[in-house]
Design a protein around this motif. Structure first.
Motif, short mmCIF file in Angstrom:
data_model
loop_
_atom_site.label_atom_id
_atom_site.label_comp_id
_atom_site.label_asym_id
_atom_site.label_seq_id
_atom_site.Cartn_x
_atom_site.Cartn_y
_atom_site.Cartn_z
N LEU A 45 0.83 -1.21 0.00
CA LEU A 45 0.00 0.00 0.00
C LEU A 45 0.87 1.26 0.00
CD1 LEU A 45 -2.68 1.48 0.12
CD2 LEU A 45 -2.68 1.17 2.62
N LEU A 46 1.91 1.27 0.81
CA LEU A 46 2.80 2.43 0.85
C LEU A 46 3.44 2.69 -0.52
CD1 LEU A 46 4.52 1.85 4.30
CD2 LEU A 46 2.78 3.57 3.76
N ASP A 47 3.88 1.62 -1.18
CA ASP A 47 4.48 1.77 -2.51
C ASP A 47 3.47 2.34 -3.51
OD1 ASP A 47 6.91 0.82 -1.61
OD2 ASP A 47 6.57 -1.23 -2.33
N THR A 48 2.22 1.88 -3.40
CA THR A 48 1.18 2.37 -4.31
C THR A 48 0.87 3.84 -4.05
OG1 THR A 48 0.20 0.15 -4.43
CG2 THR A 48 -1.19 1.99 -5.11
N VAL A 49 0.76 4.21 -2.78
CA VAL A 49 0.52 5.61 -2.43
C VAL A 49 1.64 6.49 -2.98
CG1 VAL A 49 0.43 7.26 -0.52
CG2 VAL A 49 -0.86 5.12 -0.38
N GLU A 50 2.88 6.05 -2.79
CA GLU A 50 4.02 6.85 -3.27
C GLU A 50 4.00 6.97 -4.79
OE1 GLU A 50 8.91 6.98 -3.03
OE2 GLU A 50 7.80 5.42 -1.94
N ASP A 108 -10.09 7.95 -10.06
CA ASP A 108 -10.85 7.16 -9.10
C ASP A 108 -9.98 6.19 -8.31
OD1 ASP A 108 -13.14 8.45 -9.90
OD2 ASP A 108 -13.82 6.86 -11.24
N GLU A 109 -9.00 5.59 -8.98
CA GLU A 109 -8.13 4.64 -8.29
C GLU A 109 -7.31 5.32 -7.21
OE1 GLU A 109 -4.67 1.28 -9.20
OE2 GLU A 109 -5.26 2.68 -10.79
N TYR A 110 -6.80 6.51 -7.51
CA TYR A 110 -6.01 7.27 -6.53
C TYR A 110 -6.89 7.67 -5.34
CZ TYR A 110 -2.53 10.75 -4.90
OH TYR A 110 -1.62 11.46 -4.17
N ARG A 111 -8.13 8.08 -5.60
CA ARG A 111 -9.04 8.43 -4.51
C ARG A 111 -9.23 7.24 -3.57
NH1 ARG A 111 -11.68 13.33 -6.10
NH2 ARG A 111 -11.77 13.42 -8.36
N GLU A 112 -9.45 6.06 -4.14
CA GLU A 112 -9.69 4.88 -3.32
C GLU A 112 -8.45 4.50 -2.52
OE1 GLU A 112 -12.56 3.41 -2.55
OE2 GLU A 112 -13.33 5.12 -3.68
N VAL A 113 -7.29 4.62 -3.14
CA VAL A 113 -6.05 4.34 -2.43
C VAL A 113 -5.87 5.31 -1.26
CG1 VAL A 113 -3.52 4.49 -2.65
CG2 VAL A 113 -4.85 3.19 -4.33
N LEU A 114 -6.15 6.59 -1.49
CA LEU A 114 -6.02 7.58 -0.42
C LEU A 114 -7.02 7.32 0.71
CD1 LEU A 114 -5.45 10.80 -2.55
CD2 LEU A 114 -3.78 9.69 -1.06
N ARG A 115 -8.23 6.90 0.36
CA ARG A 115 -9.23 6.55 1.40
C ARG A 115 -8.73 5.38 2.24
NH1 ARG A 115 -13.36 7.38 -2.63
NH2 ARG A 115 -14.62 9.22 -2.13
#
Length: 315
Positions: A45-50, A108-115
């Motif tokens: 998850l951290l890698d995806t957020v970054e 949308d994908e970034y929003r869901e990852v941030l949530r």
């Protein structure tokens, strides 16, 4: 110089719990900062957020930042700049109500990852508050309840990028300040450094470390602990090479939460020991808005004076 405090949260579950709690206590008392590893948020998850945060900056924010720099002539300054920061930011609110769906330019994908990330950080913040309670001798849940107000805590995220700066000696990435709120959870770039804290009169680098979460304490923790734990001045130094990512999430009291030193931390035999004021959090934030980059002590004194002049805040 002693090493920056590093806390391995896995060690809270075994024979080393007592020693680990001692490290957290020392970090809170003497640093106001510490770095967490094995904190329960997956590396994936951290890698995806970054990755998605850096992609969003390049796609949606970088050109705007360059235009701002040109408009303010910040790329050719000759003297120190004290009224602006070399950063590109946007803000998210999670609690009491989320605004993630309203932020423009997020796919949308970034929003869901941030949530997803925000939900895990919220749980980690509340876990940390209970660890602080344990070390302070307060009942479990005391700090969360102190922050609660009528609608629950405020929780939000500042997503920042600090691009390369041609004159880092003249302009800061972010000017020195303490944080106004409660507990701050930072996911920062592990390659480009820049965050520093003030300790014993010296600026100390907060070391970038892959997959870690950096924790720092805000002004409200200082008040509730009656100064046992203190918020600490920190800043971001702009760099000539590389763009530094910073995702800082702020777990703060609710707007109408009444903040004051915990009675258990004020010596019962002497009420004079209560050296911090009692106030409504939103009143403090209104004051902080104009005084963020100044010392915190006058803010506390101003809140004391306001209480002396007006009706006392009531829980």
């Amino acid at each position: 110089m002693e090493n920056f405090p590093l806390i391995n949260m896995e060690k809270l579950n075994g024979d080393e719990r007592r020693a680990t709690m001692g490290k957290i206590k020392d970090a809170c008392e003497n640093w106001g900062f510490f770095e967490l590893v094995n904190h329960g948020i997956s590396h994936e998850l951290l890698d995806t957020v970054e990755r998605m945060t850096k992609e969003h900056y390049r796609k949606c924010m970088e050109q705007r930042f360059k235009e701002m720099v040109t408009a303010k002539a910040l790329d050719d300054v000759k003297t120190e700049v004290n009224n602006v920061d070399w950063e590109s930011t946007f803000f998210l609110r999670h609690l009491p109500d989320s605004n993630i769906s309203e932020i423009p330019d997020l796919d949308d994908e970034y929003r869901e990852v941030l949530r997803d990330f925000a939900g895990k950080l919220e749980k980690l913040a509340e876990e940390l508050l209970d660890l602080l309670c344990e070390n302070l001798g307060l009942e479990k849940g005391y700090l969360k309840q102190a922050f609660y107000g009528s609608k629950g805590p405020n929780f939000g995220t500042k997503v920042s990028n600090y691009p390369p700066c041609p004159t880092p000696d003249l302009i800061k990435g972010l000017r020195a300040h303490t944080d106004a709120g409660g507990i701050i959870l930072l996911f920062q770039d592990d390659k480009v450094s820049g965050l520093q804290l003030l300790k014993d009169g010296e600026w100390i680098d907060v070391p970038p470390m892959r997959h870690s979460i950096v924790i720092n304490l805000g002004d409200q923790i200082e008040v509730i602990t009656n100064g046992r734990y203190k918020s600490v001045m920190h800043r971001v130094i702009a760099q000539t090479n590389g763009t530094r990512m910073s995702i800082a999430s702020f777990y703060n009291p609710g707007n109408d939460a009444v903040i004051y030193p915990a009675e258990k931390l004020v010596k019962a035999e002497s009420k004079d020991e209560q050296v911090y004021p009692k106030f409504v959090f939103d009143d403090y934030m209104k004051l902080y808005a104009g005084l963020k980059f100044q010392a915190k002590e006058p803010r506390f004194e101003a809140m004391k004076a306001a209480k002396a002049c007006g009706p006392a805040a009531t829980p």
